[in-house]
Design a protein around this motif. Structure first.
Motif, PDB file in Angstrom:
ATOM      1  N   PHE A   1       0.843  -1.198   0.000  1.00  0.00           N
ATOM      2  CA  PHE A   1       0.000   0.000   0.000  1.00  0.00           C
ATOM      3  C   PHE A   1       0.875   1.243   0.000  1.00  0.00           C
ATOM      4  O   PHE A   1       1.203   1.786  -1.035  1.00  0.00           O
ATOM      5  CB  PHE A   1      -0.946  -0.021   1.201  1.00  0.00           C
ATOM      6  N   PHE A   2       1.319   1.700   1.149  1.00  0.00           N
ATOM      7  CA  PHE A   2       2.194   2.866   1.161  1.00  0.00           C
ATOM      8  C   PHE A   2       2.968   2.926   2.465  1.00  0.00           C
ATOM      9  O   PHE A   2       2.603   2.322   3.458  1.00  0.00           O
ATOM     10  CB  PHE A   2       1.408   4.162   0.983  1.00  0.00           C
ATOM     11  N   ASP A   3       4.067   3.643   2.417  1.00  0.00           N
ATOM     12  CA  ASP A   3       4.794   4.038   3.611  1.00  0.00           C
ATOM     13  C   ASP A   3       4.453   5.496   3.878  1.00  0.00           C
ATOM     14  O   ASP A   3       4.303   6.285   2.946  1.00  0.00           O
ATOM     15  CB  ASP A   3       6.309   3.909   3.419  1.00  0.00           C
ATOM     16  N   PHE A   4       4.327   5.856   5.140  1.00  0.00           N
ATOM     17  CA  PHE A   4       3.973   7.227   5.489  1.00  0.00           C
ATOM     18  C   PHE A   4       4.898   7.692   6.598  1.00  0.00           C
ATOM     19  O   PHE A   4       5.014   7.053   7.628  1.00  0.00           O
ATOM     20  CB  PHE A   4       2.527   7.294   5.963  1.00  0.00           C
ATOM     21  N   LEU A   5       5.588   8.771   6.357  1.00  0.00           N
ATOM     22  CA  LEU A   5       6.550   9.266   7.336  1.00  0.00           C
ATOM     23  C   LEU A   5       6.423  10.782   7.438  1.00  0.00           C
ATOM     24  O   LEU A   5       6.961  11.510   6.607  1.00  0.00           O
ATOM     25  CB  LEU A   5       7.981   8.899   6.920  1.00  0.00           C
ATOM     26  N   PRO A   6       5.699  11.294   8.428  1.00  0.00           N
ATOM     27  CA  PRO A   6       5.661  12.754   8.587  1.00  0.00           C
ATOM     28  C   PRO A   6       6.955  13.257   9.194  1.00  0.00           C
ATOM     29  O   PRO A   6       7.389  12.783  10.237  1.00  0.00           O
ATOM     30  CB  PRO A   6       4.473  12.971   9.542  1.00  0.00           C
ATOM     31  N   VAL A   7       7.589  14.183   8.537  1.00  0.00           N
ATOM     32  CA  VAL A   7       8.879  14.711   8.980  1.00  0.00           C
ATOM     33  C   VAL A   7       8.784  16.216   9.051  1.00  0.00           C
ATOM     34  O   VAL A   7       8.358  16.872   8.097  1.00  0.00           O
ATOM     35  CB  VAL A   7      10.013  14.321   8.011  1.00  0.00           C
ATOM     36  N   LYS A   8       9.196  16.782  10.171  1.00  0.00           N
ATOM     37  CA  LYS A   8       9.212  18.235  10.314  1.00  0.00           C
ATOM     38  C   LYS A   8      10.596  18.738   9.937  1.00  0.00           C
ATOM     39  O   LYS A   8      11.602  18.289  10.482  1.00  0.00           O
ATOM     40  CB  LYS A   8       8.877  18.633  11.754  1.00  0.00           C
ATOM     41  N   VAL A   9      10.648  19.646   8.971  1.00  0.00           N
ATOM     42  CA  VAL A   9      11.918  20.172   8.504  1.00  0.00           C
ATOM     43  C   VAL A   9      12.082  21.603   8.997  1.00  0.00           C
ATOM     44  O   VAL A   9      11.258  22.128   9.732  1.00  0.00           O
ATOM     45  CB  VAL A   9      12.004  20.111   6.969  1.00  0.00           C
TER      46      VAL A   9
END
Length: 381
Positions: A56-64
């Motif tokens: 399905f998908f990989d999901f990685l919220p990253v704050k830059v």
């Protein structure tokens, strides 16, 4: 599609890693996850088949890092590499703000690379987006293996538009972060061109000058709320008496008042002289009434640092009524917006606070008071 939280000054953008099966998309995302500091990343989710391919998908919220005075939060996805999962590819691609095409550098993978790139262009067109006008970065992966094509051959076959490209070895992390930084810059540039990212807040006016914009309107409103000065009339002539009796409005450009402690500055009606409640203190439980009054008084006085400090302390005390535990656990139990709490905590690190920062702090405090009242806390006795 990106989203903007104007109150928190935060922009959320979606970046999709696209490419053929087993080209290294999931490995790239895992390496990003390992590289980013824990405080700046969320939980990585993956659904894979028995062959360790992303289904399905990989999901990685990253704050830059911040862009202007806005923070940027990236949501990173990968699509399934297999062609027969194209419906899922389309679903994941919807709302994307940029794409990293992860190509397999091995000679035998060239046909799969071409097919996947053509599929990307086709799926974007279905969403009304032309690939040549879309933020795109090419990632030549698996450069650490034998039998790989030269970068010149890969560019000739897959990058005729000349978009930025990087050699990478996702297993070791080489080139991964350079790719992510570049696609992030392209996405932010595109969002600015579309006027999605809000412009930076104007610099504070020099000392002695009149405030502008929203701050000027709030200042004017506060001036009208101030009680008139009670200067005794002069004894020399009617003109002099009229001038001396004229109320002198307070201004936000006056020297900063001393720090306001709880219950030190009451709120007084200009018409009746009686004490009245502001919206924050009206919602406050008895144990926090003085803290709320102090925060409101500091806001009216233009002491925004004291206002934010008083609100932060009151919020901490109010959240404790939910029981022992971390702030996140208390926020969950009270259904308080966690992003607002984080924003409030971050204000204490700013060198200079503005009227909208203090207004936001009062808003968070009122939000917490409302949730306490809704659940019947604190209990009597």
């Amino acid at each position: 599609m990106s989203s903007v939280n104007l109150m928190a000054r935060e922009v959320a953008a979606k970046i999709v890693f696209y490419g053929p099966g087993l080209s290294g998309k999931t490995t790239t995302l895992r390496k990003v996850y390992e590289t980013v500091r824990p405080a700046h990343r969320g939980e990585m989710m993956s659904i894979a088949t028995e062959g360790d391919r992303t289904l399905f998908f990989d999901f990685l919220p990253v704050k830059v890092e911040r862009v202007g005075d806005c923070s940027v939060r990236l949501a990173l996805y990968t699509v399934p590499g297999q062609v027969f999962y194209n419906a899922t590819r389309k679903l994941v691609l919807q709302g994307a703000d940029g794409v990293v095409f992860v190509a397999d550098s091995q000679a035998e993978a060239m046909d799969a690379n071409r097919e996947s790139l053509a599929n990307l262009e086709e799926n974007l067109l279905e969403n009304g987006i032309r690939l040549d006008r879309f933020p795109l970065v090419m990632q030549w992966n698996k450069r650490d293996l034998d039998n790989v094509l030269s970068v010149e051959e890969l560019r000739r076959e897959l990058n005729p538009r000349g978009v930025p490209d990087f050699e990478s070895a996702a297993t070791s992390g080489r080139g991964v972060m350079d790719t992510l930084k570049t696609i992030t810059r392209l996405v932010i540039k595109d969002l600015r061109a579309k006027r999605i990212v809000p412009p930076p807040r104007p610099a504070p006016p020099p000392p002695g000058s009149a405030p502008a914009g929203l701050e000027a309107q709030l200042a004017q409103h506060l001036h009208h709320r101030q009680p008139p000065a009670t200067t005794p009339p002069a004894s020399t002539g009617s003109t002099a008496a009229a001038i001396s009796a004229t109320p002198v409005p307070r201004t936000l450009t006056a020297p900063a008042p001393p720090r306001v402690e709880p219950a030190a500055v009451p709120v007084v009606s200009a018409n009746t002289g009686s004490k009245v409640l502001g919206p924050t203190s009206a919602l406050a439980p008895g144990d926090l009434f003085d803290h709320a009054r102090a925060a409101e008084a500091a806001f009216i006085a233009g002491d925004y640092t004291t206002c934010v400090t008083a609100c932060t302390d009151a919020v901490r005390r109010a959240m404790a009524f939910a029981g022992e535990g971390s702030l996140a656990q208390q926020a969950f139990l009270l259904h308080v917006d966690g992003s607002d709490l984080l924003r409030l905590q971050g204000l204490s690190t700013l060198p200079q606070l503005r009227v909208d920062d203090a207004a936001f702090a009062l808003y968070v405090l009122m939000q917490v008071f409302v949730r306490l009242n809704a659940v019947g806390l604190p209990t009597a006795g």
